[in-house]
Design a protein around this motif. Structure first.
Motif, PDB file in Angstrom:
ATOM      1  N   LEU A 158       5.790   7.425  -7.034  1.00  0.00           N
ATOM      2  CA  LEU A 158       5.084   6.190  -7.363  1.00  0.00           C
ATOM      3  C   LEU A 158       3.791   6.070  -6.572  1.00  0.00           C
ATOM      4  O   LEU A 158       3.799   6.080  -5.342  1.00  0.00           O
ATOM      5  CB  LEU A 158       5.983   4.982  -7.070  1.00  0.00           C
ATOM      6  N   PHE A 159       2.669   5.950  -7.304  1.00  0.00           N
ATOM      7  CA  PHE A 159       1.372   5.743  -6.665  1.00  0.00           C
ATOM      8  C   PHE A 159       1.275   4.330  -6.110  1.00  0.00           C
ATOM      9  O   PHE A 159       1.748   3.363  -6.718  1.00  0.00           O
ATOM     10  CB  PHE A 159       0.239   5.955  -7.675  1.00  0.00           C
ATOM     11  N   CYS A 160       0.602   4.208  -4.962  1.00  0.00           N
ATOM     12  CA  CYS A 160       0.327   2.904  -4.357  1.00  0.00           C
ATOM     13  C   CYS A 160      -1.064   2.961  -3.730  1.00  0.00           C
ATOM     14  O   CYS A 160      -1.343   3.882  -2.953  1.00  0.00           O
ATOM     15  CB  CYS A 160       1.379   2.579  -3.297  1.00  0.00           C
ATOM     16  N   PRO A 161      -1.949   2.017  -4.040  1.00  0.00           N
ATOM     17  CA  PRO A 161      -3.294   2.041  -3.450  1.00  0.00           C
ATOM     18  C   PRO A 161      -3.230   1.954  -1.926  1.00  0.00           C
ATOM     19  O   PRO A 161      -2.486   1.138  -1.368  1.00  0.00           O
ATOM     20  CB  PRO A 161      -3.968   0.798  -4.043  1.00  0.00           C
ATOM     21  N   ALA A 162      -4.013   2.771  -1.244  1.00  0.00           N
ATOM     22  CA  ALA A 162      -3.978   2.793   0.215  1.00  0.00           C
ATOM     23  C   ALA A 162      -4.556   1.534   0.838  1.00  0.00           C
ATOM     24  O   ALA A 162      -4.323   1.277   2.023  1.00  0.00           O
ATOM     25  CB  ALA A 162      -4.719   4.021   0.735  1.00  0.00           C
ATOM     26  N   ASP A 163      -5.319   0.769   0.062  1.00  0.00           N
ATOM     27  CA  ASP A 163      -5.884  -0.466   0.614  1.00  0.00           C
ATOM     28  C   ASP A 163      -4.987  -1.675   0.348  1.00  0.00           C
ATOM     29  O   ASP A 163      -5.413  -2.817   0.522  1.00  0.00           O
ATOM     30  CB  ASP A 163      -7.293  -0.723   0.069  1.00  0.00           C
ATOM     31  N   ARG A 164      -3.727  -1.425  -0.081  1.00  0.00           N
ATOM     32  CA  ARG A 164      -2.764  -2.505  -0.296  1.00  0.00           C
ATOM     33  C   ARG A 164      -1.524  -2.258   0.571  1.00  0.00           C
ATOM     34  O   ARG A 164      -0.440  -1.968   0.055  1.00  0.00           O
ATOM     35  CB  ARG A 164      -2.396  -2.600  -1.776  1.00  0.00           C
ATOM     36  N   PRO A 165      -1.676  -2.342   1.886  1.00  0.00           N
ATOM     37  CA  PRO A 165      -0.546  -2.004   2.776  1.00  0.00           C
ATOM     38  C   PRO A 165       0.674  -2.891   2.589  1.00  0.00           C
ATOM     39  O   PRO A 165       1.791  -2.465   2.919  1.00  0.00           O
ATOM     40  CB  PRO A 165      -1.155  -2.175   4.178  1.00  0.00           C
ATOM     41  N   GLU A 166       0.480  -4.104   2.052  1.00  0.00           N
ATOM     42  CA  GLU A 166       1.630  -4.974   1.834  1.00  0.00           C
ATOM     43  C   GLU A 166       2.554  -4.418   0.753  1.00  0.00           C
ATOM     44  O   GLU A 166       3.701  -4.870   0.616  1.00  0.00           O
ATOM     45  CB  GLU A 166       1.150  -6.382   1.442  1.00  0.00           C
ATOM     46  N   ALA A 214       9.698   9.032  -3.893  1.00  0.00           N
ATOM     47  CA  ALA A 214       8.646   9.318  -2.914  1.00  0.00           C
ATOM     48  C   ALA A 214       7.435   8.486  -3.302  1.00  0.00           C
ATOM     49  O   ALA A 214       7.160   8.278  -4.485  1.00  0.00           O
ATOM     50  CB  ALA A 214       8.290  10.803  -2.889  1.00  0.00           C
ATOM     51  N   VAL A 215       6.719   7.993  -2.299  1.00  0.00           N
ATOM     52  CA  VAL A 215       5.537   7.172  -2.555  1.00  0.00           C
ATOM     53  C   VAL A 215       4.276   7.996  -2.315  1.00  0.00           C
ATOM     54  O   VAL A 215       4.221   8.807  -1.389  1.00  0.00           O
ATOM     55  CB  VAL A 215       5.543   5.905  -1.670  1.00  0.00           C
ATOM     56  N   ILE A 216       3.288   7.800  -3.191  1.00  0.00           N
ATOM     57  CA  ILE A 216       1.988   8.459  -3.047  1.00  0.00           C
ATOM     58  C   ILE A 216       0.980   7.391  -2.628  1.00  0.00           C
ATOM     59  O   ILE A 216       0.579   6.555  -3.438  1.00  0.00           O
ATOM     60  CB  ILE A 216       1.530   9.122  -4.360  1.00  0.00           C
ATOM     61  N   ILE A 217       0.590   7.394  -1.361  1.00  0.00           N
ATOM     62  CA  ILE A 217      -0.419   6.462  -0.876  1.00  0.00           C
ATOM     63  C   ILE A 217      -1.779   7.038  -1.253  1.00  0.00           C
ATOM     64  O   ILE A 217      -2.161   8.112  -0.788  1.00  0.00           O
ATOM     65  CB  ILE A 217      -0.306   6.262   0.647  1.00  0.00           C
ATOM     66  N   ASP A 218      -2.492   6.320  -2.107  1.00  0.00           N
ATOM     67  CA  ASP A 218      -3.673   6.875  -2.775  1.00  0.00           C
ATOM     68  C   ASP A 218      -4.979   6.451  -2.094  1.00  0.00           C
ATOM     69  O   ASP A 218      -5.361   5.284  -2.111  1.00  0.00           O
ATOM     70  CB  ASP A 218      -3.677   6.414  -4.234  1.00  0.00           C
ATOM     71  N   LEU A 219      -5.674   7.433  -1.520  1.00  0.00           N
ATOM     72  CA  LEU A 219      -6.988   7.208  -0.922  1.00  0.00           C
ATOM     73  C   LEU A 219      -8.120   7.559  -1.885  1.00  0.00           C
ATOM     74  O   LEU A 219      -9.288   7.371  -1.537  1.00  0.00           O
ATOM     75  CB  LEU A 219      -7.139   8.057   0.345  1.00  0.00           C
ATOM     76  N   GLU A 220      -7.765   8.029  -3.089  1.00  0.00           N
ATOM     77  CA  GLU A 220      -8.821   8.471  -4.004  1.00  0.00           C
ATOM     78  C   GLU A 220      -9.134   7.425  -5.067  1.00  0.00           C
ATOM     79  O   GLU A 220      -9.719   6.387  -4.788  1.00  0.00           O
ATOM     80  CB  GLU A 220      -8.450   9.820  -4.637  1.00  0.00           C
ATOM     81  N   ASP A 221      -8.713   7.662  -6.312  1.00  0.00           N
ATOM     82  CA  ASP A 221      -9.149   6.827  -7.439  1.00  0.00           C
ATOM     83  C   ASP A 221      -8.745   5.366  -7.317  1.00  0.00           C
ATOM     84  O   ASP A 221      -9.419   4.489  -7.851  1.00  0.00           O
ATOM     85  CB  ASP A 221      -8.596   7.392  -8.750  1.00  0.00           C
ATOM     86  N   ALA A 222      -7.635   5.081  -6.645  1.00  0.00           N
ATOM     87  CA  ALA A 222      -7.145   3.710  -6.570  1.00  0.00           C
ATOM     88  C   ALA A 222      -7.945   2.843  -5.605  1.00  0.00           C
ATOM     89  O   ALA A 222      -7.754   1.628  -5.565  1.00  0.00           O
ATOM     90  CB  ALA A 222      -5.676   3.698  -6.165  1.00  0.00           C
TER      91      ALA A 222
END
Length: 279
Positions: free
Chosen positions: A10-18, A29-37
């Motif tokens: 599951l993708f999760c935007p890296a700028d949404r830590p909550e 498994a979680v994918i913390i996304d520093l790219e497109d998101a």
């Protein structure tokens, strides 16, 4: 550290830590996304969010490193270098390299387990060489970025099915991963409300040999897990077939009106393995 891939990523935007912990709890498994998101002006703040969730002492409460993937920006970019600098201060050692295009780009990621995201024409054509890189643990393909790199407008036809070039890319990445013993991750399904379509596509991914599928919304996780989990009837049939093979004592035999050989038995063994992974 042994990384646990699981069927639903599951993708999760890296700028949404909550959302980090919720995404991790709802997926394999979680994918913390520093790219497109993450928008360009927010990327530094997103890196800070990854560091901040480690706690002021760096001891927690961090995400489980064995179930966390950090999607980093493409090699050769300033953001790529900043992403790597950030990760040196974390326990996370599994990364997804956006827009992977050649094996040489993976040398900068020595010490990391890499999921190579092939989503450009160069990445698809170089998939075998990328899969051969020793630090690559899996390949994933991306449909929309691929079509954009070709100057196209959509990866899918009006009926929701993939265009021929997208299907070719999907198969190319799957074959490259299989040839080098690496796992293959199927692309995201962007039509979030269409859970029926997601289910059909995931069942095809299972039957084709993809080890997992990426999700962009928590509602998709249960559908993906359901597609990967064999039914009790599937498991019972697989066990009966394997028992019949053991009893026959021969390489090829007839069972339930069908000729059974090695590849069919491997299909049954795969069903048993998926049943074990889903329990």
């Amino acid at each position: 550290m042994t990384f646990v891939m699981g069927p639903a990523l599951l993708f999760c935007p890296a700028d949404r830590p909550e959302r980090f912990q919720k995404a991790a709890e709802r997926s394999d498994a979680v994918i913390i996304d520093l790219e497109d998101a993450v928008a360009a002006p927010d990327k530094q703040r997103a890196r800070g969010a990854i560091l901040a969730q480690l706690g002021s002492t760096g001891e927690g409460p961090e995400l489980d490193p064995s179930r966390t993937i950090i999607r980093i920006n493409p090699a050769g970019t300033e953001d790529f270098e900043k992403d790597l600098h950030c990760l040196t201060h974390t326990p996370y050692r599994t990364v997804m390299l956006a827009k992977t295009e050649n094996a040489g780009q993976l040398r900068a990621l020595e010490g990391f387990h890499v999921i190579a995201l092939c989503e450009t024409a160069a990445g698809i054509l170089n998939a075998p060489a990328i899969a051969a890189a020793p630090n690559v643990v899996a390949l994933m393909w991306g449909a929309e970025d691929l079509l954009a790199s070709l100057g196209g407008t959509s990866s899918r036809k009006d009926d929701g099915g993939y265009r021929a070039v997208a299907l070719h890319a999907r198969s190319s990445v799957l074959l490259a991963a299989g040839a080098f013993g690496k796992e293959a991750v199927d692309a995201v399904y962007v039509n979030i409300p269409d859970l029926e379509g997601l289910g059909a596509e995931t069942r095809d991914a299972v039957a084709s040999g993809f080890s997992s599928k990426a999700c962009i919304h928590p509602s998709q996780v249960a559908v993906v897990r359901g597609a990967y989990a064999p039914t009790e009837a599937d498991v019972a049939a697989a066990r009966q077939l394997l028992d019949a093979a053991h009893a026959s004592g021969s390489g090829v035999f007839q069972y339930d009106g069908k000729m059974i050989d090695g590849p069919i038995l491997k299909h049954a063994e795969s069903t048993i393995r998926r049943a074990g992974a889903s329990t």
